[in-house]
Design a protein around this motif. Structure first.
Motif, short mmCIF file in Angstrom:
data_model
loop_
_atom_site.label_atom_id
_atom_site.label_comp_id
_atom_site.label_asym_id
_atom_site.label_seq_id
_atom_site.Cartn_x
_atom_site.Cartn_y
_atom_site.Cartn_z
N ALA A 188 0.73 -1.16 -0.03
CA ALA A 188 -0.05 0.01 -0.25
C ALA A 188 0.79 1.09 0.03
O ALA A 188 0.42 2.65 -0.22
CB ALA A 188 -0.97 -0.17 1.13
N THR A 189 2.24 1.17 0.10
CA THR A 189 2.99 2.21 0.17
C THR A 189 3.46 2.75 -1.34
O THR A 189 3.87 3.89 -1.27
CB THR A 189 4.35 2.05 0.79
OG1 THR A 189 4.96 1.02 0.28
CG2 THR A 189 3.96 1.86 2.28
N GLU A 230 1.70 4.05 -3.69
CA GLU A 230 0.89 4.71 -4.29
C GLU A 230 -0.44 4.31 -4.80
O GLU A 230 -1.10 4.37 -5.75
CB GLU A 230 1.39 5.68 -5.57
CG GLU A 230 2.45 6.80 -5.30
CD GLU A 230 2.03 7.82 -4.31
OE1 GLU A 230 0.83 8.21 -4.33
OE2 GLU A 230 2.72 8.16 -3.59
N GLY A 231 -0.64 3.23 -3.66
CA GLY A 231 -1.83 2.39 -4.15
C GLY A 231 -1.62 1.39 -4.96
O GLY A 231 -2.55 0.57 -5.01
N GLU A 232 -0.57 1.25 -5.37
CA GLU A 232 -0.34 -0.07 -6.39
C GLU A 232 -0.20 -1.23 -5.37
O GLU A 232 0.62 -1.18 -4.56
CB GLU A 232 0.83 0.10 -7.34
CG GLU A 232 0.31 1.48 -8.22
CD GLU A 232 1.52 1.92 -9.38
OE1 GLU A 232 2.43 1.01 -9.17
OE2 GLU A 232 1.50 2.75 -9.74
N SER A 233 -0.51 -2.32 -5.95
CA SER A 233 -0.32 -3.29 -4.92
C SER A 233 0.76 -4.63 -5.86
O SER A 233 0.29 -5.51 -6.01
CB SER A 233 -1.70 -4.21 -4.89
OG SER A 233 -2.29 -4.65 -5.94
N LEU A 256 -2.81 7.12 4.95
CA LEU A 256 -3.09 6.81 3.39
C LEU A 256 -2.98 5.29 3.31
O LEU A 256 -3.81 4.57 2.46
CB LEU A 256 -2.20 7.55 2.59
CG LEU A 256 -2.37 8.84 2.65
CD1 LEU A 256 -1.44 9.65 1.51
CD2 LEU A 256 -3.76 9.77 2.18
N ASP A 284 -6.01 3.41 4.36
CA ASP A 284 -7.17 3.82 3.44
C ASP A 284 -7.04 2.83 2.34
O ASP A 284 -8.06 2.33 1.34
CB ASP A 284 -7.30 5.27 3.06
CG ASP A 284 -8.51 5.69 2.23
OD1 ASP A 284 -9.88 5.08 2.55
OD2 ASP A 284 -8.42 6.24 1.09
N ARG A 285 -5.86 2.22 1.72
CA ARG A 285 -5.44 1.52 0.75
C ARG A 285 -5.59 0.17 1.01
O ARG A 285 -5.57 -0.72 0.18
CB ARG A 285 -4.28 1.91 0.11
CG ARG A 285 -4.05 3.45 -0.43
CD ARG A 285 -2.64 3.61 -0.62
NE ARG A 285 -2.53 5.02 -1.32
CZ ARG A 285 -1.37 5.52 -1.35
NH1 ARG A 285 -0.27 5.11 -0.51
NH2 ARG A 285 -1.53 6.68 -1.81
N ARG A 325 -6.81 -3.52 1.31
CA ARG A 325 -7.96 -4.24 1.03
C ARG A 325 -8.26 -5.53 1.73
O ARG A 325 -7.46 -5.90 2.70
CB ARG A 325 -7.44 -4.82 -0.33
CG ARG A 325 -7.15 -3.99 -1.57
CD ARG A 325 -6.91 -4.47 -2.92
NE ARG A 325 -6.46 -3.56 -3.92
CZ ARG A 325 -6.16 -3.72 -5.10
NH1 ARG A 325 -5.81 -5.12 -5.47
NH2 ARG A 325 -5.74 -2.63 -5.99
N ARG A 379 -12.33 2.36 6.37
CA ARG A 379 -12.32 1.97 5.25
C ARG A 379 -12.99 0.34 5.30
O ARG A 379 -13.93 0.13 4.49
CB ARG A 379 -10.85 1.48 4.72
CG ARG A 379 -10.90 0.71 3.37
CD ARG A 379 -11.81 0.99 2.23
NE ARG A 379 -11.39 2.67 1.94
CZ ARG A 379 -12.22 3.37 1.19
NH1 ARG A 379 -13.51 3.01 0.72
NH2 ARG A 379 -11.77 4.77 0.86
#
Length: 341
Positions: A20-21, A23-26, A65, A68-69, A71, A144
């Motif tokens: 999640a660090t 920029e939201g890409e996993s 942040l 919030d990302r 899942r 979330r």
């Protein structure tokens, strides 16, 4: 978990924080963990957070942040269980019970009264051992997760943090969607009762039960390193609630009653709260799975009679036990066989 044992964190949460660090890409994060249920000691998790927060692009809102990302799979079985809960209150109670599967470094508790519920997060490690951004990640994750049930536009009434604010206020308002205060006594999410108790239009109790059964098995496997509260909860699951007292679990854990109470307080709960939760859970199961009248159920859960059960159950679920039984039990088959396809 004894005072000499280190709390642990599940590997899938550690991986979710790393993923999640970006920029939201996993993208996949390399690690030595073979299974999502592998555990790492809390010191390793703190070191992981140190590396995340020391990164060149890290800022004062990184923890907020990251949370919030996250899942559902980042919380392993707890995330999937939340997705099948009937309401936000049901999900909060699941977090109370199963949060140790994600991390033993903190506790989640739900407190209700005066028309609102307060979901509190309390670290169980020393204050210096947990970075404030780790706390912000946990609280952000809980908001979330509530939106998985209530919808992306849902927001709590308020959020408070026990630490000072770092950075500007705007990201907190944007991510959490509500007034946020700092330097308070507790890390708390305040939710309106009507939001907590609003039931999902589509709810599959059988699927929820499957997730709970798996989560219970994992809790049993974790029992050797469980918190005192977790071990008391498991003792209560099999106890005769009509005469249950703190002496029982204290004897099993080789503790004095005074030490037991002190340990529970340090973990953010109490014997009274755990006994109340056990009564709630057992009453719900008896209503769902038996035809016993209320005056027979009441003593089985340690209450004085049907009136006390109605009063307690309405506090727990926002509805009397009769209405709960109707809602949670399948309709009887049509004796005439009508309605078939």
């Amino acid at each position: 978990m004894s005072a000499t044992e280190s709390p642990s964190v599940t590997a899938c949460y550690a991986l979710a924080v790393l993923n999640a660090t970006a920029e939201g890409e996993s993208g996949p994060a390399s690690s030595s963990w073979a299974l999502p249920t592998d555990r790492l000691e809390y010191g390793e998790m703190r070191a992981l957070w140190d590396s995340v927060l020391d990164a060149r692009d890290a800022g004062p809102h990184t923890g907020l942040l990251v949370g919030d990302r996250i899942r559902p799979e980042g919380l392993h079985i707890l995330g999937h269980l939340v997705l099948t809960c009937a309401s936000l209150a049901d999900a909060a109670r699941a977090a109370e019970r199963y949060h140790p599967l994600v991390s033993q470094a903190g506790t989640v508790t739900l407190h209700r009264g005066s028309g609102v519920g307060r979901i509190r997060y309390r670290p169980t490690v020393a204050p210096a051992a947990m970075h404030p951004q780790q706390v912000e990640a946990v609280v952000s994750i809980m908001v979330r997760a509530a939106r998985w049930i209530a919808g992306d536009d849902w927001a709590p009434l308020a959020v408070s943090f026990a630490h000072p604010r770092a950075g500007s206020a705007e990201p907190y308002a944007r991510v959490l969607g509500c007034p946020v205060t700092f330097d308070t006594r507790e890390n708390t999410i305040t939710v309106a009762d009507e939001d907590l108790d609003r039931r999902r239009p589509l709810y599959d109790p059988a699927l929820n039960a499957l997730h709970r059964a798996y989560a219970d098995r994992l809790l049993d496997q974790l029992s050797a390193g469980a918190t005192v509260a977790g071990r008391v909860r498991r003792w209560l699951e099999h106890a005769a609630l009509e005469d249950a007292g703190p002496e029982g679990p204290a004897k099993e854990l080789n503790l004095s009653v005074r030490t037991l109470r002190r340990a529970l307080h340090a973990e953010g709960t109490s014997w009274r709260a755990l006994l109340d939760a056990a009564r709630h859970g057992r009453a719900g199961r008896l209503l769902e799975t038996t035809d016993l009248p209320l005056d027979r159920i009441a003593p089985l859960v340690g209450l004085s009679g049907a009136t006390a059960l109605v009063r307690a159950f309405t506090r727990w679920e926002g509805m009397p036990p009769g209405a709960y039984r109707v809602r949670h039990r399948p309709a009887p088959p049509d004796p005439d066989g009508a309605g078939g396809g």
